[in-house]
Design a protein around this motif. Structure first.
Motif, PDB file in Angstrom:
ATOM      1  N   ARG A  74       0.869  -1.170   0.000  1.00 34.29           N
ATOM      2  CA  ARG A  74       0.000   0.000   0.000  1.00 34.29           C
ATOM      3  C   ARG A  74       0.904   1.216   0.000  1.00 34.29           C
ATOM      4  NH1 ARG A  74      -2.697  -3.781  -0.418  1.00 34.29           N
ATOM      5  NH2 ARG A  74      -4.687  -4.281   0.538  1.00 34.29           N
ATOM      6  N   GLY A  75       0.384   2.328  -0.445  1.00 33.81           N
ATOM      7  CA  GLY A  75       1.197   3.523  -0.469  1.00 33.81           C
ATOM      8  C   GLY A  75       0.368   4.786  -0.446  1.00 33.81           C
ATOM      9  N   VAL A  76       1.056   5.873  -0.242  1.00 31.57           N
ATOM     10  CA  VAL A  76       0.468   7.200  -0.300  1.00 31.57           C
ATOM     11  C   VAL A  76       1.411   8.066  -1.122  1.00 31.57           C
ATOM     12  CG1 VAL A  76       1.488   7.949   1.890  1.00 31.57           C
ATOM     13  CG2 VAL A  76      -0.578   9.069   1.040  1.00 31.57           C
ATOM     14  N   ARG A  77       0.807   8.911  -1.946  1.00 29.12           N
ATOM     15  CA  ARG A  77       1.613   9.758  -2.819  1.00 29.12           C
ATOM     16  C   ARG A  77       1.174  11.204  -2.637  1.00 29.12           C
ATOM     17  NH1 ARG A  77       3.038   8.802  -9.122  1.00 29.12           N
ATOM     18  NH2 ARG A  77       3.898  10.844  -9.503  1.00 29.12           N
ATOM     19  N   THR A  78       2.138  12.076  -2.488  1.00 28.46           N
ATOM     20  CA  THR A  78       1.872  13.505  -2.429  1.00 28.46           C
ATOM     21  C   THR A  78       2.427  14.128  -3.708  1.00 28.46           C
ATOM     22  OG1 THR A  78       3.957  14.085  -1.349  1.00 28.46           O
ATOM     23  CG2 THR A  78       2.111  13.474   0.093  1.00 28.46           C
ATOM     24  N   GLN A  79       2.384  15.433  -3.794  1.00 31.95           N
ATOM     25  CA  GLN A  79       2.929  16.092  -4.977  1.00 31.95           C
ATOM     26  C   GLN A  79       4.443  15.906  -5.076  1.00 31.95           C
ATOM     27  OE1 GLN A  79       1.604  20.166  -4.844  1.00 31.95           O
ATOM     28  NE2 GLN A  79      -0.499  19.607  -5.294  1.00 31.95           N
ATOM     29  N   ARG A  80       5.087  15.607  -3.965  1.00 36.86           N
ATOM     30  CA  ARG A  80       6.549  15.499  -3.970  1.00 36.86           C
ATOM     31  C   ARG A  80       7.069  14.084  -3.706  1.00 36.86           C
ATOM     32  NH1 ARG A  80      11.263  18.955  -1.870  1.00 36.86           N
ATOM     33  NH2 ARG A  80      12.939  17.673  -2.682  1.00 36.86           N
ATOM     34  N   PHE A  81       6.355  13.285  -2.880  1.00 39.63           N
ATOM     35  CA  PHE A  81       6.889  11.988  -2.445  1.00 39.63           C
ATOM     36  C   PHE A  81       5.909  10.840  -2.668  1.00 39.63           C
ATOM     37  CE2 PHE A  81       9.235  15.062   0.096  1.00 39.63           C
ATOM     38  CZ  PHE A  81      10.533  14.604  -0.037  1.00 39.63           C
ATOM     39  N   THR A  82       6.479   9.667  -2.847  1.00 44.43           N
ATOM     40  CA  THR A  82       5.731   8.413  -2.827  1.00 44.43           C
ATOM     41  C   THR A  82       6.296   7.576  -1.686  1.00 44.43           C
ATOM     42  OG1 THR A  82       5.355   8.390  -5.211  1.00 44.43           O
ATOM     43  CG2 THR A  82       5.173   6.285  -4.074  1.00 44.43           C
ATOM     44  N   TYR A  83       5.396   7.091  -0.818  1.00 45.34           N
ATOM     45  CA  TYR A  83       5.790   6.218   0.286  1.00 45.34           C
ATOM     46  C   TYR A  83       5.004   4.924   0.148  1.00 45.34           C
ATOM     47  CZ  TYR A  83       6.005   4.194   4.950  1.00 45.34           C
ATOM     48  OH  TYR A  83       6.175   3.335   6.001  1.00 45.34           O
ATOM     49  N   CYS A  84       5.692   3.793   0.183  1.00 45.67           N
ATOM     50  CA  CYS A  84       5.051   2.481   0.077  1.00 45.67           C
ATOM     51  C   CYS A  84       5.496   1.594   1.220  1.00 45.67           C
ATOM     52  CB  CYS A  84       5.430   1.794  -1.230  1.00 45.67           C
ATOM     53  SG  CYS A  84       4.841   2.658  -2.688  1.00 45.67           S
ATOM     54  N   ARG A  85       4.554   0.795   1.714  1.00 41.94           N
ATOM     55  CA  ARG A  85       4.867  -0.217   2.722  1.00 41.94           C
ATOM     56  C   ARG A  85       4.375  -1.552   2.185  1.00 41.94           C
ATOM     57  NH1 ARG A  85       2.759   1.819   7.453  1.00 41.94           N
ATOM     58  NH2 ARG A  85       0.794   0.743   7.201  1.00 41.94           N
ATOM     59  N   TRP A  86       5.259  -2.508   2.163  1.00 39.02           N
ATOM     60  CA  TRP A  86       4.952  -3.850   1.702  1.00 39.02           C
ATOM     61  C   TRP A  86       4.443  -4.685   2.871  1.00 39.02           C
ATOM     62  CZ3 TRP A  86       5.651  -5.370  -3.432  1.00 39.02           C
ATOM     63  CH2 TRP A  86       6.209  -4.386  -4.247  1.00 39.02           C
ATOM     64  N   TYR A  87       3.644  -5.678   2.585  1.00 37.88           N
ATOM     65  CA  TYR A  87       3.118  -6.574   3.616  1.00 37.88           C
ATOM     66  C   TYR A  87       4.262  -7.215   4.402  1.00 37.88           C
ATOM     67  CZ  TYR A  87       0.243 -10.212   5.736  1.00 37.88           C
ATOM     68  OH  TYR A  87      -0.392 -11.035   6.624  1.00 37.88           O
ATOM     69  N   SER A  88       5.387  -7.422   3.751  1.00 39.85           N
ATOM     70  CA  SER A  88       6.563  -8.025   4.389  1.00 39.85           C
ATOM     71  C   SER A  88       7.223  -7.080   5.399  1.00 39.85           C
ATOM     72  CB  SER A  88       7.583  -8.411   3.329  1.00 39.85           C
ATOM     73  OG  SER A  88       8.090  -7.243   2.702  1.00 39.85           O
ATOM     74  N   GLY A  89       6.841  -5.777   5.359  1.00 36.02           N
ATOM     75  CA  GLY A  89       7.451  -4.795   6.250  1.00 36.02           C
ATOM     76  C   GLY A  89       8.438  -3.872   5.552  1.00 36.02           C
ATOM     77  N   LYS A  90       8.877  -4.235   4.359  1.00 36.02           N
ATOM     78  CA  LYS A  90       9.786  -3.395   3.589  1.00 36.02           C
ATOM     79  C   LYS A  90       9.097  -2.056   3.299  1.00 36.02           C
ATOM     80  CE  LYS A  90      11.397  -3.170  -1.145  1.00 36.02           C
ATOM     81  NZ  LYS A  90      11.467  -3.890  -2.413  1.00 36.02           N
ATOM     82  N   THR A  91       9.865  -0.962   3.334  1.00 31.82           N
ATOM     83  CA  THR A  91       9.319   0.349   3.010  1.00 31.82           C
ATOM     84  C   THR A  91      10.129   1.002   1.903  1.00 31.82           C
ATOM     85  OG1 THR A  91      10.636   1.390   4.751  1.00 31.82           O
ATOM     86  CG2 THR A  91       8.374   0.754   5.329  1.00 31.82           C
ATOM     87  N   GLU A  92       9.464   1.887   1.179  1.00 36.87           N
ATOM     88  CA  GLU A  92      10.110   2.636   0.113  1.00 36.87           C
ATOM     89  C   GLU A  92       9.652   4.082   0.193  1.00 36.87           C
ATOM     90  OE1 GLU A  92      10.099   0.783  -3.838  1.00 36.87           O
ATOM     91  OE2 GLU A  92       9.324  -1.008  -2.867  1.00 36.87           O
ATOM     92  N   LEU A  93      10.557   5.003  -0.057  1.00 39.52           N
ATOM     93  CA  LEU A  93      10.269   6.428  -0.083  1.00 39.52           C
ATOM     94  C   LEU A  93      11.021   7.025  -1.263  1.00 39.52           C
ATOM     95  CD1 LEU A  93       9.101   9.020   1.289  1.00 39.52           C
ATOM     96  CD2 LEU A  93      11.278   9.159   2.520  1.00 39.52           C
ATOM     97  N   TYR A  94      10.289   7.737  -2.120  1.00 39.69           N
ATOM     98  CA  TYR A  94      10.910   8.337  -3.297  1.00 39.69           C
ATOM     99  C   TYR A  94      10.533   9.807  -3.400  1.00 39.69           C
ATOM    100  CZ  TYR A  94      11.619   3.491  -4.611  1.00 39.69           C
ATOM    101  OH  TYR A  94      11.987   2.175  -4.608  1.00 39.69           O
ATOM    102  N   ASP A  95      11.498  10.626  -3.765  1.00 45.67           N
ATOM    103  CA  ASP A  95      11.264  12.026  -4.092  1.00 45.67           C
ATOM    104  C   ASP A  95      10.969  12.048  -5.588  1.00 45.67           C
ATOM    105  OD1 ASP A  95      11.492  14.687  -4.924  1.00 45.67           O
ATOM    106  OD2 ASP A  95      13.041  15.140  -3.438  1.00 45.67           O
TER     107      ASP A  95
END
Length: 129
Positions: A30-51
């Motif tokens: 699942r994730g949330v995206r703003t005008q500047r960033f994308t944040y994702c969290r995987w069911y496994s617990g892994k996270t991702e953050l992108y500018d």
């Protein structure tokens, strides 16, 4: 807020339902995206953050970096809020299989049954705008 979007993965090839994925839940996020960033969290617990302004192809994962800790914390809280708001249990894929018919069309969601996929859409809310 108007500057964010709640995103979840329903793959076009339905890898979402691949319960044999290694590790289990590897295809669920699942994730949330703003005008500047994308944040994702995987069911496994892994996270991702992108500018997505500086890195539109999302090649450099900023998750866990000290200089982005405050942004990541804020986006994590936003995602948690959106999961609650939309009654999304963020569980393993088999929990969502009842949301689809045998043709893999969405027939229900967390709020209950949806109109039959072959029925005409209800545009009444658009007419009020």
């Amino acid at each position: 807020e108007r500057d964010e979007a709640f995103i979840m993965n329903f793959c076009d090839n339905f890898c979402f339902f691949d319960i044999k994925a290694d590790p289990p839940g590897a295809n669920i996020w699942r994730g949330v995206r703003t005008q500047r960033f994308t944040y994702c969290r995987w069911y496994s617990g892994k996270t991702e953050l992108y500018d997505i302004v500086q890195d539109p192809l999302q090649q450099k994962n900023l998750s866990g970096l000290a200089e982005f800790a405050e942004i990541e914390s804020d986006l994590k809280q936003r995602l948690d809020h959106l999961l609650r708001k939309h009654h999304d249990p963020f569980g393993p894929a088999p929990e969502y299989q009842s949301w689809f018919d045998t043709h893999r069309r969405v027939v229900r969601n967390a709020y209950g049954e949806l109109p039959h996929p072959d029925s005409n859409p209800n545009f009444s809310l658009l007419e009020q705008v």
